[in-house]
Design an enzyme around this catalytic site. Sequence first.
Site, PDB file in Angstrom:
ATOM      1  N   GLN B 178     -21.747 117.585 -56.023  1.00 21.70           N
ATOM      2  CA  GLN B 178     -22.700 117.086 -55.248  1.00 21.70           C
ATOM      3  C   GLN B 178     -23.882 116.801 -56.039  1.00 21.70           C
ATOM      4  OE1 GLN B 178     -22.946 116.548 -51.933  1.00 21.70           O
ATOM      5  NE2 GLN B 178     -20.954 117.210 -51.555  1.00 21.70           N
ATOM      6  N   SER B 198     -16.787 113.901 -58.483  1.00 16.21           N
ATOM      7  CA  SER B 198     -16.115 112.916 -57.668  1.00 16.21           C
ATOM      8  C   SER B 198     -16.665 111.437 -57.568  1.00 16.21           C
ATOM      9  CB  SER B 198     -15.735 113.657 -56.204  1.00 16.21           C
ATOM     10  OG  SER B 198     -15.268 112.731 -55.206  1.00 16.21           O
ATOM     11  N   ALA B 199     -15.735 110.469 -57.714  1.00 20.13           N
ATOM     12  CA  ALA B 199     -16.558 109.348 -57.846  1.00 20.13           C
ATOM     13  C   ALA B 199     -17.096 108.962 -56.182  1.00 20.13           C
ATOM     14  CB  ALA B 199     -15.292 108.242 -58.237  1.00 20.13           C
ATOM     15  N   CYS B 328     -16.708 124.606 -33.609  1.00 23.72           N
ATOM     16  CA  CYS B 328     -15.846 123.380 -32.750  1.00 23.72           C
ATOM     17  C   CYS B 328     -15.723 122.282 -33.598  1.00 23.72           C
ATOM     18  CB  CYS B 328     -16.705 123.069 -31.578  1.00 23.72           C
ATOM     19  SG  CYS B 328     -16.385 124.236 -30.200  1.00 23.72           S
TER      20      CYS B 328
END
Lengths: 209, 389
Positions: B178, B198-199, B328
């Site tokens: 992040q 992460s790309a 939920c």
Amino acid sequence: MSTNWAYNDNVKSHFQNPKNVWKENEESFDADGKGEVGSPACGDMMLIMIKVKDNRISDFKWKTFGCASAIASTSALSEMVLKDGGMTLEEAYKITPEDIIKYLGGLPANKIHCSVLGDKALQAAIDDYFDKNKLANPFKQAVSEIICHCLNITEEDIRMEVLEGAVDFETLQQRTKISTVCGKCKDNAKNVQQKYIDKYYAETIYKPE
Amino acid sequence: MKNIYLDNNATTPILPEAIIAIEDMLTNYGNPSSMHEAGRIVKEKITAASENIASLFNGNADDFIFTSCATESNNTILKSVLFQKYNFTPNIIISNIEHPAILNTAKFLAKNGIDVTFLPVNSNGVIEPEDLKKALKDTTVLISIMTANNEIGTIQPIEEIGKIALEREIFFHTDAVQAAGMMNFDVSSLPISAASFSAHKMYAPKGIGLLYIKNLQKQKKHITPLLHGGHQGNGLRAGTENTIGIVAYGAAAEYMKKNLDTEISYLKNLRDSFENKVKSEIPDIKIHAESAPRKPNTSNISFKYIEGESILLGLDMDGIKVSTGSACSTGSLDPSHVITAIDTDVEAAHGSIRFSFGRTNDESDIKYTVEKLAKVVSNLREISPLSKK
């Protein structure tokens, strides 16, 4: 907007335009019976208020704290009950979560638990009507069969847990502690649980070979 | 219908520069391991891409390994503990607000005989370094604490944590997914042993992750590959490279290296403007970790008396894309582990919505979103039994 929404069109339409919802404070609706179930901590809470006339439900208003399918389920339930001049108390008391899901045209398996509060709240409202008027309640079911005698857990308790998502025995045990004392009921409890899993989830649970 | 994408912590739209790189690569089919020209051309392109990526994070290109996703990078680090031969039961420490890619991998290690400590965060969603010191054991071999949280955006004191770990020669890994492209993240100056990236959280495509290991050649012995096979990834990650993903990642990194400071202040302005508007227009809200250091694009807000999934779907009907920590939405019956870790009020988790901004958003998106949000919230409150009238 794309056509594939999180739920079917019927659920979507009840969520967008909920029917028979009560937007004022609850006191201003002079209810003959009132039922409230669930809790904010669980993420679902429902309030159902009814008026009764000649043994029929002549008015039905509700409030819901919950997800889209909880809102849609309560709205659908109110429509079912008020149709054709209102259900008799007996008919209304017999409504099951399956009836509501069928009326909505289906819910995803992980959402079934969101629809089980509506019928409970309605039954509570009808119970409240009988209590308030000091009338005998002819519908309150005889106690469901006890499965786990050590912990006094009934078939109805198991059915409710399955509806609330307990689809394996480990989960059922975590929640209820069923058959953790003498353990004699274990096979029977598993069978009862399986019966309801098959009933509610047969087509939606992935079963690896 | 408007399309306002406020879910950039889930994934980001691909940068135009990255799309050009992808298109160019579609006809460059060579295997970078081949000696012939087709292979050499591709090898050159992915080398250039790794250098751009290494440069964004201020590291040495040889210390980065491409993986298929950050989940794979995280799994590689944590599962390596299973394969080291200890003559004691090793302990690892993670925070209790890690991403499932760490949390569930750690639970898997625990099932396989590793001693796992789940370190709680304070009510701001931040690890207290003192708590970490207390949790340390003689047997602690790995600490893995995320740099920034995906749900609430809180930034952990990575420098202090890293110092505590490295002073004791404990391997320190951080899931920096992040942080990349939304914060400065300098692997050379940070006291870390390894980091995952992460790309697709940085305007490049899905299917490409990154694992950084400081002084990889020296540290290699601590790592066991998840995939054995060819020599790729310095022997730590076999399998022919995702060449298309790598060049796109490289293009995004090149863009970010030039524009990071501007991007950060742009996102922070948008987020702050959004929060100010929400505060002035919608009553009974709680902004999670508001006073904690947060990544600049993230705002996680609980709306009292109502439930998150219905807010999310209400906004979706107006073309606004967000996410929620409500039970939920997760498929389980439990609400977000992150919100419940920082807030004792479970209702808050059920009513929480994450707005995560990105470079494609602008001030008009904020205005439209707050307007629609106020409407959705008031409609749901009207039908909630919890609202007081």
